[in-house]
Write an enzyme that holds these catalytic residues in place. Sequence first.
Site, PDB file in Angstrom:
ATOM      1  N   CYS A 209       0.875  -1.186   0.000  1.00 57.85           N
ATOM      2  CA  CYS A 209       0.000   0.000   0.000  1.00 57.85           C
ATOM      3  C   CYS A 209       0.905   1.226   0.000  1.00 57.85           C
ATOM      4  O   CYS A 209       0.917   2.016   0.942  1.00 57.85           O
ATOM      5  CB  CYS A 209      -0.928  -0.008   1.209  1.00 57.85           C
ATOM      6  SG  CYS A 209      -1.917  -1.512   1.374  1.00 57.85           S
ATOM      7  N   GLY A 213       4.682   6.871  -1.505  1.00 56.49           N
ATOM      8  CA  GLY A 213       6.010   6.265  -1.439  1.00 56.49           C
ATOM      9  C   GLY A 213       6.920   6.703  -0.321  1.00 56.49           C
ATOM     10  O   GLY A 213       8.124   6.420  -0.373  1.00 56.49           O
ATOM     11  N   GLY A 214       6.389   7.339   0.725  1.00 55.38           N
ATOM     12  CA  GLY A 214       7.267   7.770   1.811  1.00 55.38           C
ATOM     13  C   GLY A 214       8.021   6.618   2.452  1.00 55.38           C
ATOM     14  O   GLY A 214       9.240   6.693   2.679  1.00 55.38           O
ATOM     15  N   LYS A 215       7.321   5.530   2.748  1.00 54.69           N
ATOM     16  CA  LYS A 215       7.978   4.370   3.357  1.00 54.69           C
ATOM     17  C   LYS A 215       8.813   3.606   2.328  1.00 54.69           C
ATOM     18  O   LYS A 215       9.848   3.021   2.663  1.00 54.69           O
ATOM     19  CB  LYS A 215       6.940   3.472   4.026  1.00 54.69           C
ATOM     20  CG  LYS A 215       6.269   4.122   5.235  1.00 54.69           C
ATOM     21  CD  LYS A 215       5.296   3.177   5.916  1.00 54.69           C
ATOM     22  CE  LYS A 215       4.685   3.813   7.161  1.00 54.69           C
ATOM     23  NZ  LYS A 215       3.841   4.985   6.854  1.00 54.69           N
ATOM     24  N   ASP A 281       0.963  -1.250   4.892  1.00 55.98           N
ATOM     25  CA  ASP A 281       0.613  -0.006   5.585  1.00 55.98           C
ATOM     26  C   ASP A 281      -0.814   0.322   5.164  1.00 55.98           C
ATOM     27  O   ASP A 281      -1.046   1.100   4.258  1.00 55.98           O
ATOM     28  CB  ASP A 281       1.589   1.096   5.194  1.00 55.98           C
ATOM     29  CG  ASP A 281       1.335   2.401   5.920  1.00 55.98           C
ATOM     30  OD1 ASP A 281       0.553   2.392   6.896  1.00 55.98           O
ATOM     31  OD2 ASP A 281       1.892   3.428   5.510  1.00 55.98           O
ATOM     32  N   CYS A 334      -2.129   3.683  10.944  1.00 54.66           N
ATOM     33  CA  CYS A 334      -1.965   4.899  11.741  1.00 54.66           C
ATOM     34  C   CYS A 334      -3.277   5.152  12.487  1.00 54.66           C
ATOM     35  O   CYS A 334      -3.923   6.175  12.319  1.00 54.66           O
ATOM     36  CB  CYS A 334      -1.551   6.086  10.886  1.00 54.66           C
ATOM     37  SG  CYS A 334      -2.576   6.372   9.431  1.00 54.66           S
TER      38      CYS A 334
END
Length: 392
Positions: A209, A213-215, A281, A334
């Site tokens: 997920c 694309g931060g992770k 995520d 989160c």
Amino acid sequence: MTPAARVQAAIELLDAIIEAAQSKGAPADRLIAAYFKQRRYAGSKDRRAVRELVYRAVRLCGEVPASGREAMLALAQEDAQLAALFDGSRHGPAPIGADEQPATAGLAPQWLSERLAASGIDARVGAALLERAPLDLRVNALKARREALALPEPAEPLLAPHALRLEAAANVEAWPEYRAGFIEIQDHGSQWMCEAVAAEAGETIVDLCAGAGGKTLALAAATGNDAEIIAADTDKRRLGNLAPRAERAGARIAQTLLLDPGREMEALRPWEAKADRVLVDAPCSGSGTWRRNPESRWRLTPAMLGRLAALQDHVLDIGAQLVRPGGTLVFVTCSLLDSEGPQRIDAFLARHPGWRATAPDMPVGRPRGKGLRLTPYHDGTDGFFVAILRSS
């Protein structure tokens, strides 16, 4: 703008935010930007003051207010100077009527407060959920070292190995260091979620997920660009942001996959039972991010939470198909609601005999069910739940 005119502007914006929350319209920050784009006469101090009033009122009101005026009256009830600005002056709000009732203060709508309480969220944690969030950065290990990086403003090193914190708001995206890819904006807790993956060089890793694309970028940095990383998502717009971000960061992403909802495995089949690690995520209520988006708690409904839980089960089941025997599936939300954390893990284990769940070994968070929970109150991060699933 006069102080009274600022109050009236805040009331008008709150009306728009309340309507958007009920109709699932634009988020508050976008509405505020659009409001001032049409009012060029408002200076930077005016915009800052109105924005502050709006978010103070949003954070204060638990139930969705009937109107922006009721929301601002709730704020005026505890601020005599603000109450005095309801003076009927030109461009200001009308005087407060004797029979006017302010909106109700609280953590969230009653049904949601009850679910949070049932999930072990006490008054202290709830209050921290509505405080203003700091601005956290991740130093990109592909291009820079935290201890050697000089930034335009002072930044505090945090516990995560590449994390820095700015206490004051800053236009980080205008900094040369950001444009050069030395830093990314990423919450301290989100950085710990990447640490929980424990990615290693030479592995095949699926970020199921991936969103923008931060992770994904953090995983590329953690492996020194020496891993086959597949970034997948069903949201074309968000996934489209990954390529320019990866180019700026110098991150190597092996493949970016746009998935067809309900038919995800058609695109993911080449990695079936082959991934060393899969990060899920999962889409969730975002209850752990209310510090940044406090009006989002007005948008939730019990039916939405039910649909999100079903979606979380769905993406976990997809992730389980991708993990090789002995591999790792990392589940992250989160959220601080048990229905989006421990209960999803229990449901997964019931569907998948032979799998086991553990909490990651990290110096932050507290046990919750078979995983780990981070909160703003205990850890100074956004709220997260994370658990590690391993196949036999």
